[in-house]
Scaffold this motif. Structure first.
Motif, PDB file in Angstrom:
ATOM      1  N   ALA A   1       0.827  -1.216   0.000  1.00 54.36           N
ATOM      2  CA  ALA A   1       0.000   0.000   0.000  1.00 54.36           C
ATOM      3  C   ALA A   1       0.856   1.259   0.000  1.00 54.36           C
ATOM      4  CB  ALA A   1      -0.943  -0.003   1.204  1.00 54.36           C
ATOM      5  N   GLY A   2       1.941   1.240   0.751  1.00 53.17           N
ATOM      6  CA  GLY A   2       2.829   2.395   0.786  1.00 53.17           C
ATOM      7  C   GLY A   2       3.451   2.677  -0.565  1.00 53.17           C
ATOM      8  N   ALA A   3       3.821   1.611  -1.284  1.00 51.59           N
ATOM      9  CA  ALA A   3       4.403   1.783  -2.618  1.00 51.59           C
ATOM     10  C   ALA A   3       3.372   2.324  -3.602  1.00 51.59           C
ATOM     11  CB  ALA A   3       4.962   0.448  -3.119  1.00 51.59           C
ATOM     12  N   VAL A   4       2.115   1.856  -3.479  1.00 53.61           N
ATOM     13  CA  VAL A   4       1.042   2.371  -4.339  1.00 53.61           C
ATOM     14  C   VAL A   4       0.846   3.864  -4.080  1.00 53.61           C
ATOM     15  CG1 VAL A   4      -1.422   2.249  -4.862  1.00 53.61           C
ATOM     16  CG2 VAL A   4      -0.130   0.138  -4.480  1.00 53.61           C
TER      17      VAL A   4
ATOM     18  N   LEU B   1      -5.194   1.307   1.805  1.00 55.41           N
ATOM     19  CA  LEU B   1      -4.776   2.360   0.881  1.00 55.41           C
ATOM     20  C   LEU B   1      -5.121   3.747   1.419  1.00 55.41           C
ATOM     21  CD1 LEU B   1      -5.850   0.545  -2.383  1.00 55.41           C
ATOM     22  CD2 LEU B   1      -3.505   1.140  -1.758  1.00 55.41           C
ATOM     23  N   LEU B   2      -6.278   3.875   2.062  1.00 50.54           N
ATOM     24  CA  LEU B   2      -6.633   5.153   2.677  1.00 50.54           C
ATOM     25  C   LEU B   2      -5.591   5.547   3.723  1.00 50.54           C
ATOM     26  CD1 LEU B   2     -10.493   4.652   3.151  1.00 50.54           C
ATOM     27  CD2 LEU B   2      -9.388   6.197   1.524  1.00 50.54           C
ATOM     28  N   ASP B   3      -5.161   4.561   4.512  1.00 51.93           N
ATOM     29  CA  ASP B   3      -4.147   4.837   5.537  1.00 51.93           C
ATOM     30  C   ASP B   3      -2.830   5.287   4.895  1.00 51.93           C
ATOM     31  OD1 ASP B   3      -5.932   4.157   7.523  1.00 51.93           O
ATOM     32  OD2 ASP B   3      -5.137   2.139   7.822  1.00 51.93           O
ATOM     33  N   ALA B   4      -2.424   4.573   3.839  1.00 53.71           N
ATOM     34  CA  ALA B   4      -1.138   4.884   3.207  1.00 53.71           C
ATOM     35  C   ALA B   4      -1.159   6.270   2.561  1.00 53.71           C
ATOM     36  CB  ALA B   4      -0.808   3.820   2.161  1.00 53.71           C
ATOM     37  N   LEU B   5      -2.253   6.604   1.890  1.00 54.04           N
ATOM     38  CA  LEU B   5      -2.352   7.924   1.255  1.00 54.04           C
ATOM     39  C   LEU B   5      -2.489   9.029   2.297  1.00 54.04           C
ATOM     40  CD1 LEU B   5      -4.664   6.918  -1.710  1.00 54.04           C
ATOM     41  CD2 LEU B   5      -2.334   7.822  -1.938  1.00 54.04           C
TER      42      LEU B   5
ATOM     43  N   LEU C   1      -1.673  -7.939  -8.298  1.00 56.89           N
ATOM     44  CA  LEU C   1      -2.112  -6.549  -8.315  1.00 56.89           C
ATOM     45  C   LEU C   1      -1.292  -5.813  -9.370  1.00 56.89           C
ATOM     46  CD1 LEU C   1      -2.616  -5.133  -4.679  1.00 56.89           C
ATOM     47  CD2 LEU C   1      -4.353  -5.690  -6.385  1.00 56.89           C
ATOM     48  N   SER C   2      -1.991  -5.118 -10.270  1.00 59.21           N
ATOM     49  CA  SER C   2      -1.340  -4.360 -11.338  1.00 59.21           C
ATOM     50  C   SER C   2      -1.575  -2.872 -11.102  1.00 59.21           C
ATOM     51  CB  SER C   2      -1.947  -4.722 -12.690  1.00 59.21           C
ATOM     52  OG  SER C   2      -1.986  -6.113 -12.870  1.00 59.21           O
ATOM     53  N   LEU C   3      -0.533  -2.090 -11.199  1.00 59.20           N
ATOM     54  CA  LEU C   3      -0.667  -0.637 -11.180  1.00 59.20           C
ATOM     55  C   LEU C   3      -0.382  -0.141 -12.588  1.00 59.20           C
ATOM     56  CD1 LEU C   3      -1.135   1.884  -9.414  1.00 59.20           C
ATOM     57  CD2 LEU C   3       1.337   2.042  -9.155  1.00 59.20           C
ATOM     58  N   ALA C   4      -1.394   0.499 -13.187  1.00 58.24           N
ATOM     59  CA  ALA C   4      -1.288   0.949 -14.569  1.00 58.24           C
ATOM     60  C   ALA C   4      -1.662   2.414 -14.662  1.00 58.24           C
ATOM     61  CB  ALA C   4      -2.199   0.116 -15.477  1.00 58.24           C
ATOM     62  N   GLN C   5      -1.171   3.058 -15.715  1.00 53.70           N
ATOM     63  CA  GLN C   5      -1.489   4.461 -15.953  1.00 53.70           C
ATOM     64  C   GLN C   5      -1.839   4.655 -17.430  1.00 53.70           C
ATOM     65  OE1 GLN C   5       2.184   6.191 -14.189  1.00 53.70           O
ATOM     66  NE2 GLN C   5       0.796   7.320 -12.858  1.00 53.70           N
ATOM     67  N   PRO C   6      -2.592   5.707 -17.733  1.00 56.55           N
ATOM     68  CA  PRO C   6      -2.885   5.979 -19.140  1.00 56.55           C
ATOM     69  C   PRO C   6      -1.611   6.063 -19.944  1.00 56.55           C
ATOM     70  CG  PRO C   6      -4.234   7.386 -17.723  1.00 56.55           C
ATOM     71  CD  PRO C   6      -3.250   6.690 -16.839  1.00 56.55           C
ATOM     72  N   ALA C   7      -1.589   5.347 -21.069  1.00 57.31           N
ATOM     73  CA  ALA C   7      -0.375   5.307 -21.902  1.00 57.31           C
ATOM     74  C   ALA C   7      -0.241   6.604 -22.678  1.00 57.31           C
ATOM     75  CB  ALA C   7      -0.449   4.118 -22.843  1.00 57.31           C
TER      76      ALA C   7
END
Length: 324
Positions: free
Chosen positions: A71-74, A97-101, A318-324
């Protein structure tokens, strides 16, 4: 100041109309089917929560283990000001994730999107209390029809779609869904996607056919929904639960198999349906993925895969993706 608001994007009769349409289409098809969303009335949701605690059902534990570790890395990779969750339900895993952000200091807004207004209200009001200063904006929507991402939510936004729910869609449905999601995102936004992975078929089948029979009860619950909502005459005891692995398509299918010749009346759609002994009604597919396929499907929709994480046993991704 903490706030909670709710937006309804679905008309009051949305689910009644959608159920009638699905029943007409699915139960008049040559190979009968129903979409899995009709499992989830109050009793079905309770049964699914029970399933997530079964020893055979690993996906929930595996995904939570990844989120606990990553979560911290995300948070660091996205620096999201808004967290959007599709199919949020009780929002329990989301707290990681709420905690990490929050610890990073970027989080301003949480947008849970779900078909259940009661689940949104219960979870949203509690989160608004637990996270002082967080704006919680629940959206009642069916993500397969309309995503409903609020335009006013501050960016960058992190959209999360967890639990392996993507696997309940056919390949064509996944392509449409991911493309529609990509169209909603701006540069700097990100997607965190949970996918169950291909593994030993015996492990997969056991996860959908537990020894305690909870998944069987869950599967048959769709017949109770039809009986109640459409005045149908299904007898759940006249069907048996079936879970099988389709090696070619790499998905689990859940089916209900008729134990005898029978005829079912469904007055709510003016339909009478015949079932032969041994005939099966497909109620769910749950596709399992390999990293390569996840990357390919994301790329086809206009995303670039940035990070890929699994649990220690390699059961879930789990995949982290962004608009290409």
């Amino acid at each position: 100041m903490t706030t909670f608001e709710l937006t309804r994007l679905l008309p009051a009769d949305h689910f009644a109309r959608a159920l009638r349409e699905d029943v007409r289409l699915g139960l008049t098809a040559d190979a009968k089917w129903l979409p899995p969303k009709w499992f989830y009335d109050k009793r079905g949701s309770e049964l699914f929560e029970d399933i997530t605690r079964l020893p055979e059902y690993y996906p929930t534990r595996a995904e939570r283990a990844i989120l606990t570790e990553r979560a911290g890395a995300v948070a660091a990779a996205t620096r999201a000001r808004t967290l959007v969750e599709l199919g949020s339900g009780s929002s329990e895993k989301t707290r990681l994730l709420l905690d990490a952000l929050s610890e990073l200091g970027t989080l301003e807004s949480y947008v849970p999107v779900d078909v259940s207004e009661s689940a949104l209200r219960e979870a949203g009001e509690q989160l608004a209390l637990d996270y002082p200063g967080l704006s919680v904006h629940g959206v009642v929507s069916d993500f397969t029809a309309e995503l409903g991402l609020p335009r006013s939510a501050p960016g960058p936004r992190l959209v999360i779609f967890l639990g392996g729910t993507l696997g309940n869609l056919t390949p064509a449905e996944r392509a449409r869904f991911l493309a529609s999601l990509r169209a909603e995102l701006a540069p700097g936004d990100a997607l965190l996607l949970g996918t169950d992975l291909v593994k030993d078929p015996a492990v997969l089948v056991a996860a959908y056919d537990d020894s305690a029979g909870v998944t069987a009860e869950f599967n048959k619950n769709v017949l109770n929904v039809l009986d109640r909502e459409l005045e149908a005459t299904f007898d759940p005891e006249a069907f048996e639960h079936v879970a099988l692995w389709d090696a070619e398509r790499e998905w689990i299918e859940m089916r209900l198999r008729s134990t005898r010749d029978q005829q079912v009346a469904i007055p709510g759609v003016e339909l009478t349906v015949d079932f032969a002994a041994g005939e099966e009604l497909r109620t769910e597919i749950s596709a399992k993925f390999r990293r390569e396929r996840v990357s390919e499907e994301l790329a086809a929709a206009g995303f670039a895969l940035r990070e890929w994480w699994t649990d220690r046993e390699g059961r879930f991704g789990l995949s982290l993706a962004q608009p290409a």
